[in-house]
Design a protein around this motif. Structure first.
Motif, PDB file in Angstrom:
ATOM      1  N   ASN A  42      74.811   2.292  42.000  1.00  0.00           N
ATOM      2  CA  ASN A  42      74.990   1.827  43.374  1.00  0.00           C
ATOM      3  C   ASN A  42      74.157   2.715  44.278  1.00  0.00           C
ATOM      4  OD1 ASN A  42      76.825  -0.174  42.763  1.00  0.00           O
ATOM      5  ND2 ASN A  42      78.573   1.170  42.995  1.00  0.00           N
ATOM      6  N   ARG A  43      73.566   2.103  45.306  1.00  0.00           N
ATOM      7  CA  ARG A  43      72.833   2.890  46.295  1.00  0.00           C
ATOM      8  C   ARG A  43      73.603   2.830  47.605  1.00  0.00           C
ATOM      9  NH1 ARG A  43      66.834   1.729  46.901  1.00  0.00           N
ATOM     10  NH2 ARG A  43      67.638  -0.203  47.759  1.00  0.00           N
ATOM     11  N   ILE A  44      73.615   3.942  48.331  1.00  0.00           N
ATOM     12  CA  ILE A  44      74.415   4.029  49.545  1.00  0.00           C
ATOM     13  C   ILE A  44      73.546   4.482  50.715  1.00  0.00           C
ATOM     14  CG2 ILE A  44      75.163   6.338  48.889  1.00  0.00           C
ATOM     15  CD1 ILE A  44      77.722   5.871  50.458  1.00  0.00           C
ATOM     16  N   GLY A  45      73.814   3.903  51.868  1.00  0.00           N
ATOM     17  CA  GLY A  45      73.206   4.314  53.119  1.00  0.00           C
ATOM     18  C   GLY A  45      74.296   4.454  54.161  1.00  0.00           C
ATOM     19  N   ILE A  46      74.163   5.437  55.041  1.00  0.00           N
ATOM     20  CA  ILE A  46      75.164   5.678  56.078  1.00  0.00           C
ATOM     21  C   ILE A  46      74.458   5.704  57.419  1.00  0.00           C
ATOM     22  CG2 ILE A  46      76.919   7.261  56.953  1.00  0.00           C
ATOM     23  CD1 ILE A  46      77.210   8.294  54.072  1.00  0.00           C
ATOM     24  N   SER A  47      74.982   4.941  58.369  1.00  0.00           N
ATOM     25  CA  SER A  47      74.399   4.860  59.696  1.00  0.00           C
ATOM     26  C   SER A  47      75.467   5.224  60.724  1.00  0.00           C
ATOM     27  CB  SER A  47      73.888   3.446  59.949  1.00  0.00           C
ATOM     28  OG  SER A  47      73.438   3.317  61.256  1.00  0.00           O
ATOM     29  N   VAL A  48      75.144   6.210  61.563  1.00  0.00           N
ATOM     30  CA  VAL A  48      76.059   6.620  62.637  1.00  0.00           C
ATOM     31  C   VAL A  48      75.260   6.625  63.933  1.00  0.00           C
ATOM     32  CG1 VAL A  48      77.668   8.373  63.441  1.00  0.00           C
ATOM     33  CG2 VAL A  48      77.331   8.060  61.004  1.00  0.00           C
ATOM     34  N   SER A  49      75.678   5.817  64.871  1.00  0.00           N
ATOM     35  CA  SER A  49      74.969   5.658  66.133  1.00  0.00           C
ATOM     36  C   SER A  49      75.182   6.858  67.055  1.00  0.00           C
ATOM     37  CB  SER A  49      75.471   4.390  66.828  1.00  0.00           C
ATOM     38  OG  SER A  49      75.021   4.328  68.140  1.00  0.00           O
ATOM     39  N   LYS A  50      74.277   7.014  68.004  1.00  0.00           N
ATOM     40  CA  LYS A  50      74.432   8.070  69.003  1.00  0.00           C
ATOM     41  C   LYS A  50      75.629   7.835  69.912  1.00  0.00           C
ATOM     42  CE  LYS A  50      69.778   9.879  69.424  1.00  0.00           C
ATOM     43  NZ  LYS A  50      68.676  10.159  70.342  1.00  0.00           N
ATOM     44  N   LYS A  51      76.128   6.611  69.928  1.00  0.00           N
ATOM     45  CA  LYS A  51      77.320   6.306  70.731  1.00  0.00           C
ATOM     46  C   LYS A  51      78.556   7.013  70.189  1.00  0.00           C
ATOM     47  CE  LYS A  51      75.711   1.733  72.024  1.00  0.00           C
ATOM     48  NZ  LYS A  51      75.922   0.286  71.868  1.00  0.00           N
ATOM     49  N   VAL A  52      78.535   7.374  68.905  1.00  0.00           N
ATOM     50  CA  VAL A  52      79.687   8.039  68.288  1.00  0.00           C
ATOM     51  C   VAL A  52      79.839   9.457  68.823  1.00  0.00           C
ATOM     52  CG1 VAL A  52      80.663   8.843  66.099  1.00  0.00           C
ATOM     53  CG2 VAL A  52      79.576   6.606  66.235  1.00  0.00           C
ATOM     54  N   GLY A  53      78.745  10.148  69.077  1.00  0.00           N
ATOM     55  CA  GLY A  53      78.842  11.511  69.602  1.00  0.00           C
ATOM     56  C   GLY A  53      77.539  12.256  69.430  1.00  0.00           C
ATOM     57  N   ASN A  54      77.605  13.561  69.683  1.00  0.00           N
ATOM     58  CA  ASN A  54      76.397  14.374  69.525  1.00  0.00           C
ATOM     59  C   ASN A  54      76.098  14.600  68.045  1.00  0.00           C
ATOM     60  OD1 ASN A  54      78.191  16.325  68.733  1.00  0.00           O
ATOM     61  ND2 ASN A  54      78.018  17.552  70.582  1.00  0.00           N
ATOM     62  N   SER A  55      75.057  15.360  67.755  1.00  0.00           N
ATOM     63  CA  SER A  55      74.603  15.491  66.365  1.00  0.00           C
ATOM     64  C   SER A  55      75.644  16.156  65.472  1.00  0.00           C
ATOM     65  CB  SER A  55      73.293  16.268  66.308  1.00  0.00           C
ATOM     66  OG  SER A  55      73.470  17.571  66.800  1.00  0.00           O
ATOM     67  N   VAL A  56      76.429  17.058  66.026  1.00  0.00           N
ATOM     68  CA  VAL A  56      77.465  17.723  65.231  1.00  0.00           C
ATOM     69  C   VAL A  56      78.521  16.713  64.797  1.00  0.00           C
ATOM     70  CG1 VAL A  56      79.244  19.503  65.290  1.00  0.00           C
ATOM     71  CG2 VAL A  56      77.068  19.910  66.402  1.00  0.00           C
ATOM     72  N   VAL A  57      78.953  15.883  65.724  1.00  0.00           N
ATOM     73  CA  VAL A  57      79.975  14.876  65.428  1.00  0.00           C
ATOM     74  C   VAL A  57      79.430  13.842  64.447  1.00  0.00           C
ATOM     75  CG1 VAL A  57      81.372  13.031  66.446  1.00  0.00           C
ATOM     76  CG2 VAL A  57      81.119  15.205  67.640  1.00  0.00           C
ATOM     77  N   ARG A  58      78.208  13.381  64.665  1.00  0.00           N
ATOM     78  CA  ARG A  58      77.605  12.381  63.775  1.00  0.00           C
ATOM     79  C   ARG A  58      77.453  12.920  62.357  1.00  0.00           C
ATOM     80  NH1 ARG A  58      73.868  11.835  68.067  1.00  0.00           N
ATOM     81  NH2 ARG A  58      72.186  12.596  66.746  1.00  0.00           N
ATOM     82  N   SER A  59      77.024  14.157  62.220  1.00  0.00           N
ATOM     83  CA  SER A  59      76.867  14.763  60.889  1.00  0.00           C
ATOM     84  C   SER A  59      78.206  14.897  60.185  1.00  0.00           C
ATOM     85  CB  SER A  59      76.201  16.133  61.000  1.00  0.00           C
ATOM     86  OG  SER A  59      74.887  15.993  61.418  1.00  0.00           O
ATOM     87  N   ARG A  60      79.244  15.246  60.922  1.00  0.00           N
ATOM     88  CA  ARG A  60      80.569  15.371  60.324  1.00  0.00           C
ATOM     89  C   ARG A  60      81.063  14.017  59.807  1.00  0.00           C
ATOM     90  NH1 ARG A  60      85.070  17.897  59.249  1.00  0.00           N
ATOM     91  NH2 ARG A  60      87.078  16.989  59.785  1.00  0.00           N
TER      92      ARG A  60
END
Length: 113
Positions: A42-60
């Motif tokens: 299986n191949r996986i991709g993860i997308s987190v928009s800037k609307k979710v938060g700053n880079s620290v929050v998105r990385s978490r």
């Protein structure tokens, strides 16, 4: 996860969005597309928009999703491309909540063995 188990290119993401099936819950959206080239992984991709938060929050959020996938990927059917999209509600959630959302999406998509 190995390099061949990741979706990285924009064209691959768009293919899964366009041709795949989607299911969602209050924290995540999952797109699933049957992969014809790599039948045994299986191949996986993860997308987190800037609307979710700053880079620290998105990385978490990305780390929590990938960890939830990593610990439960052995129970899944093989040969699929999976793309997770984090919703705004996933900000500030703990690991157990994210993992339950990931497992719920696997069940809805029919990926469990």
């Amino acid at each position: 996860m190995n390099k061949e188990e990741r979706i990285r290119k924009n064209i691959e993401f768009r293919k899964v969005y366009r041709k795949g099936k989607s299911c969602s819950n209050h924290l995540l959206v999952l797109y699933v597309y049957k992969n014809s080239r790599n039948v045994n992984i299986n191949r996986i991709g993860i997308s987190v928009s800037k609307k979710v938060g700053n880079s620290v929050v998105r990385s978490r959020v990305k780390r929590l999703i990938s960890e939830g996938y990593r610990l439960n990927c052995d129970d899944l059917k093989k040969g699929y491309d999976l793309v997770f999209i984090a919703r705004n509600n996933s900000k500030g959630r703990n690991y157990k909540e994210i993992e339950n959302a990931v497992l719920n999406l696997f069940k809805r998509a029919g990926l469990n063995n």
